[in-house]
Design an enzyme around this catalytic site. Structure first.
Site, mmCIF file in Angstrom:
data_model
loop_
_atom_site.group_PDB
_atom_site.id
_atom_site.type_symbol
_atom_site.label_atom_id
_atom_site.label_comp_id
_atom_site.label_asym_id
_atom_site.label_seq_id
_atom_site.Cartn_x
_atom_site.Cartn_y
_atom_site.Cartn_z
ATOM 1 C CB CYS A 196 -0.291 -2.236 13.488
ATOM 2 S SG CYS A 196 0.261 -1.912 11.812
ATOM 3 C CG ASN A 230 -7.895 4.538 11.160
ATOM 4 O OD1 ASN A 230 -9.053 4.160 11.051
ATOM 5 N ND2 ASN A 230 -7.288 5.254 10.248
ATOM 6 C CB CYS A 275 2.213 -2.847 16.793
ATOM 7 S SG CYS A 275 3.975 -2.418 16.746
ATOM 8 N N GLY A 332 5.224 -2.041 7.223
ATOM 9 C CA GLY A 332 6.597 -2.477 7.465
ATOM 10 C C GLY A 332 7.362 -1.650 8.473
ATOM 11 C CD GLU A 333 10.527 -0.607 12.470
ATOM 12 O OE1 GLU A 333 9.474 -0.171 12.971
ATOM 13 O OE2 GLU A 333 11.504 0.121 12.250
ATOM 14 C CG LEU A 347 7.433 5.645 23.478
ATOM 15 C CD1 LEU A 347 8.821 5.177 23.038
ATOM 16 C CD2 LEU A 347 7.569 6.923 24.300
ATOM 17 C CB CYS A 397 -0.026 1.315 8.165
ATOM 18 S SG CYS A 397 0.432 0.249 9.481
ATOM 19 C CD GLU A 444 -2.617 -1.039 2.688
ATOM 20 O OE1 GLU A 444 -2.503 -0.031 3.424
ATOM 21 O OE2 GLU A 444 -3.353 -1.994 2.929
ATOM 22 C CB SER A 477 7.373 6.404 10.956
ATOM 23 O OG SER A 477 6.645 6.156 12.143
HETATM 24 N N1 SAH Z 1 6.701 0.433 11.604
HETATM 25 C C1 SAH Z 1 6.787 1.856 11.559
HETATM 26 C C2 SAH Z 1 6.048 2.493 10.382
HETATM 27 C C3 SAH Z 1 4.692 1.940 10.060
HETATM 28 S S1 SAH Z 1 3.384 2.305 11.225
HETATM 29 C C4 SAH Z 1 6.329 2.453 12.885
HETATM 30 O O1 SAH Z 1 5.883 1.701 13.744
HETATM 31 O O2 SAH Z 1 6.462 3.646 13.078
HETATM 32 C C5 SAH Z 1 3.154 4.028 11.058
HETATM 33 C C6 SAH Z 1 2.371 4.658 12.177
HETATM 34 O O3 SAH Z 1 1.017 4.220 12.158
HETATM 35 C C7 SAH Z 1 2.921 4.317 13.565
HETATM 36 O O4 SAH Z 1 3.047 5.489 14.322
HETATM 37 C C8 SAH Z 1 1.837 3.418 14.152
HETATM 38 O O5 SAH Z 1 1.816 3.532 15.539
HETATM 39 C C9 SAH Z 1 0.592 3.962 13.477
HETATM 40 N N2 SAH Z 1 -0.536 3.041 13.431
HETATM 41 C C10 SAH Z 1 -0.528 1.735 13.097
HETATM 42 N N3 SAH Z 1 -1.759 1.203 13.191
HETATM 43 C C11 SAH Z 1 -2.579 2.202 13.585
HETATM 44 C C12 SAH Z 1 -3.987 2.295 13.856
HETATM 45 N N4 SAH Z 1 -4.781 1.234 13.745
HETATM 46 N N5 SAH Z 1 -4.469 3.497 14.228
HETATM 47 C C13 SAH Z 1 -3.676 4.568 14.356
HETATM 48 N N6 SAH Z 1 -2.357 4.551 14.104
HETATM 49 C C14 SAH Z 1 -1.807 3.385 13.729
#
Ligand code: SAH
Length: 370
Positions: A118, A297, A115, A166-167, A222, A340, A91, A198
């Protein structure tokens, strides 16, 4: 899969054609088509001799992505699902901001960080993206934007954030290679000020932050203000303690001269209580950090709920009273599943409807339901 031309470091282009018996300037022409003209087909490279194109085509692919789906949200957010050559999908999103567009791109298919909140985490990591696949996302979005610019932005400027699937610190060679291509004059000639990585700050990736060759912006996701709280919502990245993560982030701030953003997803009854806000405020105060509060979200099939507006504002208030800058993110594209991994997940689920149900003990998702 064959390598993509965009997987290559830029300094290899002059030799690429010379070593195949063509004039050296043909290599510069090739790079021009690839990076300045956003060419995704051999046919587009009209001034490159057919023989040169055929020589390269025997070894390299010129495109790694093909558009599969496009959704447009009521706020103008455009979300793209691209098919990779091996059938996997990624995406990328274009988000209209006040004065520019933001391109949100992916660094991996899936993610290993697990996470809880996510959507990308649900299927685990499928594979890393290559340098060329990362670069091509930006170029495909750039072309989309050029064809259909937001009327409120005259200049078609865009920022790039690695906030898709992705990370990035789990796929650093491809990510740093892509950064090289983004900022090089013979690449996309972007200003490094416009690029943001990020990361959830996994322990194995943190020391590598110090090896970044470009002073990109940094966002740290965090999720908890103390180690136990962080581990609950971020089981893999949470193994890096909060102190360790913030120290690495502070070192990046010193090296890059840029304030680091702390992203905090606000989940009802998990990450939205005043005690966490107080602890976070204490840890961040007086350091080169600002906080971006992101109301969750919500995912269709998950019980986690977003923090209420009142709790979001109260959390922000605690930070501000401690002198820590804190903004609330209004997420783009809520109505089109722009968080994401949501679009890819929905498509995987839709495709899965046609398949027989796996036996109960092999179903993958339950471990992520909290
Ligand atoms: N892996 C990296 C980049 C991808 S996630 C990272 O963790 O930063 C990008 C951002 O989207 C992160 O800040 C994550 O906390 C947030 N995110 C992921 N799922 C989410 C959700 N369901 N609602 C709101 N923010 C979300």
């Amino acid at each position: 899969m064959r390598p993509l031309l965009r997987d290559l470091p830029l300094d290899q282009f002059p030799d690429l054609l010379r070593s195949r018996g063509h004039a050296a300037y043909r290599g510069r022409q090739l790079a021009h088509w690839l990076f300045e003209q956003d060419a995704f087909t051999w046919d587009a490279m009209s001034n490159l001799p057919r023989a040169a194109r055929d020589d390269l085509a025997a070894e390299f692919d010129v495109a790694g992505l093909s558009p599969l789906e496009k959704l447009v949200g009521s706020d103008g957010t455009r979300k793209y699902l691209f098919a990779l050559r091996d059938g996997h999908t990624v995406e990328s999103v274009i988000i209209p901001m006040e004065a520019h567009a933001t391109f949100c791109i992916s660094s991996q298919v899936g993610c290993a960080m697990a996470c809880r909140f996510c959507a990308t985490a649900r299927g685990g990591l499928v594979r890393d993206l290559t340098r060329g696949e990362i670069v091509e996302q930006v170029q495909r979005l750039r072309r989309e934007l050029a064809a259909d610019p937001f009327p409120q932005h005259g200049d078609r400027q865009f920022n790039v954030v690695f906030m898709g699937m992705g990370e990035p610190l789990d796929n650093l060679p491809a990510v740093t290679g892509a950064l090289d291509t983004f900022v090089a004059e013979t690449g996309l000639a972007m200003s490094v000020r416009r690029i943001q990585i990020s990361t959830s700050g996994p322990r194995h990736g943190l020391p590598q932050l110090g090896t970044l060759r470009h002073p990109v912006g940094l966002t740290i996701s965090l999720g908890g203000a103390d180690d136990a709280a962080r581990r609950k919502v971020m089981p893999v990245s949470g193994r890096a303690g909060v102190d360790e993560v913030l120290a690495a982030a502070e070192a990046h701030a010193a090296r890059s001269g840029r304030t680091v953003t702390i992203a905090w997803v606000l989940i009802a009854d998990r990450t939205d209580d005043a005690a966490q806000a107080e602890t976070l405020a204490r840890r961040l105060a007086g350091r080169p950090f600002k906080v971006n509060l992101i109301p969750l979200n919500e995912l269709d099939d998950d019980p986690l709920r977003s923090a209420s507006n009142a709790r979001v504002l109260a959390f922000q208030d605690v930070l501000r009273r401690a002198g820590v800058p804190a903004t609330i993110r209004v997420s783009g594209g809520r109505d089109i599943a722009a968080a994401c991994g949501q679009l890819r997940r929905r498509r995987l689920q839709r495709d899965a409807v046609a398949l027989p149900e796996p036996p109960a003990d092999t179903r993958g998702d339950e471990s992520h339901q909290t």
